[in-house]
Design a protein around this motif. Structure first.
Motif, PDB file in Angstrom:
ATOM      1  N   VAL A 229      48.667  36.118  42.014  1.00  0.00           N
ATOM      2  CA  VAL A 229      48.085  37.441  42.275  1.00  0.00           C
ATOM      3  C   VAL A 229      47.270  37.877  41.053  1.00  0.00           C
ATOM      4  O   VAL A 229      47.709  37.727  39.913  1.00  0.00           O
ATOM      5  CB  VAL A 229      49.196  38.466  42.573  1.00  0.00           C
ATOM      6  N   TYR A 230      46.086  38.437  41.302  1.00  0.00           N
ATOM      7  CA  TYR A 230      45.240  38.823  40.174  1.00  0.00           C
ATOM      8  C   TYR A 230      44.559  40.168  40.422  1.00  0.00           C
ATOM      9  O   TYR A 230      44.478  40.670  41.541  1.00  0.00           O
ATOM     10  CB  TYR A 230      44.185  37.746  39.894  1.00  0.00           C
ATOM     11  N   THR A 231      44.081  40.739  39.330  1.00  0.00           N
ATOM     12  CA  THR A 231      43.273  41.951  39.340  1.00  0.00           C
ATOM     13  C   THR A 231      42.253  41.792  38.218  1.00  0.00           C
ATOM     14  O   THR A 231      42.267  40.792  37.492  1.00  0.00           O
ATOM     15  CB  THR A 231      44.161  43.199  39.125  1.00  0.00           C
ATOM     16  N   TYR A 232      41.362  42.773  38.080  1.00  0.00           N
ATOM     17  CA  TYR A 232      40.342  42.682  37.034  1.00  0.00           C
ATOM     18  C   TYR A 232      40.501  43.823  36.027  1.00  0.00           C
ATOM     19  O   TYR A 232      40.690  44.983  36.394  1.00  0.00           O
ATOM     20  CB  TYR A 232      38.937  42.728  37.647  1.00  0.00           C
ATOM     21  N   PHE A 233      40.430  43.457  34.747  1.00  0.00           N
ATOM     22  CA  PHE A 233      40.468  44.402  33.645  1.00  0.00           C
ATOM     23  C   PHE A 233      39.207  44.195  32.811  1.00  0.00           C
ATOM     24  O   PHE A 233      38.978  43.111  32.271  1.00  0.00           O
ATOM     25  CB  PHE A 233      41.724  44.165  32.795  1.00  0.00           C
ATOM     26  N   ARG A 234      38.379  45.238  32.740  1.00  0.00           N
ATOM     27  CA  ARG A 234      37.109  45.159  32.025  1.00  0.00           C
ATOM     28  C   ARG A 234      36.270  43.955  32.478  1.00  0.00           C
ATOM     29  O   ARG A 234      35.637  43.271  31.678  1.00  0.00           O
ATOM     30  CB  ARG A 234      37.330  45.112  30.518  1.00  0.00           C
ATOM     31  N   GLY A 235      36.319  43.699  33.777  1.00  0.00           N
ATOM     32  CA  GLY A 235      35.524  42.637  34.363  1.00  0.00           C
ATOM     33  C   GLY A 235      36.111  41.250  34.237  1.00  0.00           C
ATOM     34  O   GLY A 235      35.525  40.273  34.724  1.00  0.00           O
ATOM     35  N   GLU A 236      37.287  41.126  33.612  1.00  0.00           N
ATOM     36  CA  GLU A 236      37.928  39.817  33.447  1.00  0.00           C
ATOM     37  C   GLU A 236      39.230  39.768  34.234  1.00  0.00           C
ATOM     38  O   GLU A 236      39.917  40.779  34.403  1.00  0.00           O
ATOM     39  CB  GLU A 236      38.183  39.531  31.966  1.00  0.00           C
ATOM     40  N   ARG A 237      39.577  38.565  34.668  1.00  0.00           N
ATOM     41  CA  ARG A 237      40.720  38.407  35.567  1.00  0.00           C
ATOM     42  C   ARG A 237      42.042  38.411  34.806  1.00  0.00           C
ATOM     43  O   ARG A 237      42.205  37.721  33.804  1.00  0.00           O
ATOM     44  CB  ARG A 237      40.567  37.103  36.356  1.00  0.00           C
ATOM     45  N   LEU A 238      42.989  39.192  35.329  1.00  0.00           N
ATOM     46  CA  LEU A 238      44.375  39.165  34.877  1.00  0.00           C
ATOM     47  C   LEU A 238      45.231  38.650  36.020  1.00  0.00           C
ATOM     48  O   LEU A 238      45.114  39.124  37.144  1.00  0.00           O
ATOM     49  CB  LEU A 238      44.883  40.573  34.527  1.00  0.00           C
ATOM     50  N   LYS A 239      46.114  37.698  35.740  1.00  0.00           N
ATOM     51  CA  LYS A 239      47.104  37.281  36.730  1.00  0.00           C
ATOM     52  C   LYS A 239      48.406  38.020  36.441  1.00  0.00           C
ATOM     53  O   LYS A 239      48.885  38.025  35.305  1.00  0.00           O
ATOM     54  CB  LYS A 239      47.325  35.767  36.667  1.00  0.00           C
ATOM     55  N   LEU A 240      48.962  38.638  37.466  1.00  0.00           N
ATOM     56  CA  LEU A 240      50.198  39.394  37.316  1.00  0.00           C
ATOM     57  C   LEU A 240      51.384  38.543  37.745  1.00  0.00           C
ATOM     58  O   LEU A 240      51.424  38.038  38.871  1.00  0.00           O
ATOM     59  CB  LEU A 240      50.143  40.677  38.142  1.00  0.00           C
ATOM     60  N   LEU A 241      52.351  38.386  36.849  1.00  0.00           N
ATOM     61  CA  LEU A 241      53.495  37.526  37.113  1.00  0.00           C
ATOM     62  C   LEU A 241      54.762  38.304  37.464  1.00  0.00           C
ATOM     63  O   LEU A 241      55.598  37.816  38.217  1.00  0.00           O
ATOM     64  CB  LEU A 241      53.769  36.633  35.899  1.00  0.00           C
ATOM     65  N   LYS A 242      54.897  39.504  36.891  1.00  0.00           N
ATOM     66  CA  LYS A 242      56.105  40.286  37.166  1.00  0.00           C
ATOM     67  C   LYS A 242      55.795  41.758  36.958  1.00  0.00           C
ATOM     68  O   LYS A 242      55.247  42.149  35.921  1.00  0.00           O
ATOM     69  CB  LYS A 242      57.249  39.857  36.241  1.00  0.00           C
ATOM     70  N   VAL A 243      56.154  42.579  37.954  1.00  0.00           N
ATOM     71  CA  VAL A 243      55.993  44.030  37.835  1.00  0.00           C
ATOM     72  C   VAL A 243      57.256  44.695  38.358  1.00  0.00           C
ATOM     73  O   VAL A 243      58.014  44.104  39.132  1.00  0.00           O
ATOM     74  CB  VAL A 243      54.752  44.547  38.607  1.00  0.00           C
ATOM     75  N   SER A 244      57.471  45.925  37.941  1.00  0.00           N
ATOM     76  CA  SER A 244      58.592  46.713  38.469  1.00  0.00           C
ATOM     77  C   SER A 244      58.076  48.064  38.928  1.00  0.00           C
ATOM     78  O   SER A 244      57.086  48.584  38.398  1.00  0.00           O
ATOM     79  CB  SER A 244      59.681  46.884  37.408  1.00  0.00           C
ATOM     80  N   VAL A 245      58.739  48.630  39.921  1.00  0.00           N
ATOM     81  CA  VAL A 245      58.353  49.933  40.453  1.00  0.00           C
ATOM     82  C   VAL A 245      58.870  51.031  39.525  1.00  0.00           C
ATOM     83  O   VAL A 245      60.051  51.035  39.140  1.00  0.00           O
ATOM     84  CB  VAL A 245      58.909  50.126  41.879  1.00  0.00           C
TER      85      VAL A 245
END
Length: 301
Positions: A229-245
């Protein structure tokens, strides 16, 4: 000893082949053809093929069903066992072995029929999943059930950890079921069609995170599609490995904290605990905050 042909391709199928090899006469292994992998796109054998070679088993990698039928009809098979092979088998092959074609599927059928049951169960926020051993028919994952076993989904589970546990427990269930089946001690149970749900293959666009979703949905997508899973930060890709609510609100995708890496969702927020940076480095969210200095109010897109 029963003559068994094993059909499987990915890592998920490896524990099953190991255990079946210890308990039955494996007369051959059918797996998908080698495929290009990595940056160099070198032809790479599937995990099942690598294990089969270590066990000195005959390996077949037919391109077409007709080739497979020609191979199998000369092997005097008692049974075919399928674990994540990756192709639908025609009736001509299903009718070959006297004890049928038996499949291990990583869900509690008839729920999550299809190619991605582990991913879809996690993405849906399920608390329980399991394995099913079934007779294969011409319809996808719709054959009569021989055995089932529940597996609890832990809060910390992701696709990798849950797949590993299901594959090990599934291998054990498969061998126990085969022993009972060969002794004539099992009666197949038809599936309840009205309870069927489906787990279609994951599409490439699903890996791009939508911050308009609720926080729980964001968390479950990160878990289910780990580690892609990925998103973009300042136009560059970040892959997210673990998040919590966590608690919080703001514009979807907005960084809403100066200290922790907390991002607003469509409802609620998540704290990013672990990620892969634009430079490809695996790191904790707090280290990313120190190293990249994202500002409160910046958007992930």
């Amino acid at each position: 000893m029963m003559r068994v042909l094993f059909m499987g391709t990915p890592q998920f199928a490896v524990p099953s082949l190991e255990l079946i090899h210890k308990n039955f006469n494996v007369v051959g292994v059918v797996t998908q053809p080698d495929k290009p992998a990595g940056r160099g796109k070198r032809l790479t054998p599937p995990p099942v093929k690598e294990l089969a070679y270590r066990l000195n088993l005959n390996v077949y990698q037919p391109e077409k069903a007709g080739e497979l039928f020609d191979i199998l009809k000369g092997l005097e098979l008692d049974c075919i066992v399928v674990v994540a092979y990756g192709k639908i088998l025609p009736k001509s092959i299903l009718d070959l072995p006297p004890y049928g074609v038996i499949n291990l599927h990583a869900s509690l059928l008839p729920r999550y029929r299809g190619a991605a049951p582990i991913q879809r169960a996690l993405m849906a926020g399920e608390k329980v999943t399991g394995n099913t051993v079934m007779l294969v028919n011409e319809r996808m994952d719709a054959g009569d059930i021989l055995s089932q076993e529940e597996v609890i989904i832990g809060e910390e589970d992701n696709f990798y950890t849950l797949s590993e546990r299901l594959s090990r427990q599934g291998a054990d269930l498969l061998v126990r079921t085969l022993n009972l089946w060969f002794r004539g001690s099992l009666k197949p149970v038809p599936q309840k069609e009205e309870e069927a749900t489906y787990a279609p293959p994951v599409q490439r666009e699903e890996y791009k995170l939508c911050w308009k979703a609720e926080a729980e949905s964001v968390r479950d997508r990160v878990r289910g599609l780990y580690p892609n899973v990925y998103t973009y930060f300042r136009g560059e890709r970040l892959k997210l490995l673990k998040v919590s609510v966590v608690e919080g609100h703001g514009e979807p995708g907005e960084i809403i904290d100066d200290g922790d890496f907390i991002v607003a969702c469509g409802y609620g927020a998540v704290q990013i605990l672990e990620l892969i940076s634009p430079k490809g480095k695996r790191m904790k969210g707090e280290d990313f905050m120190r190293g990249y200095s994202p500002r409160k109010g910046e958007l992930l897109k």
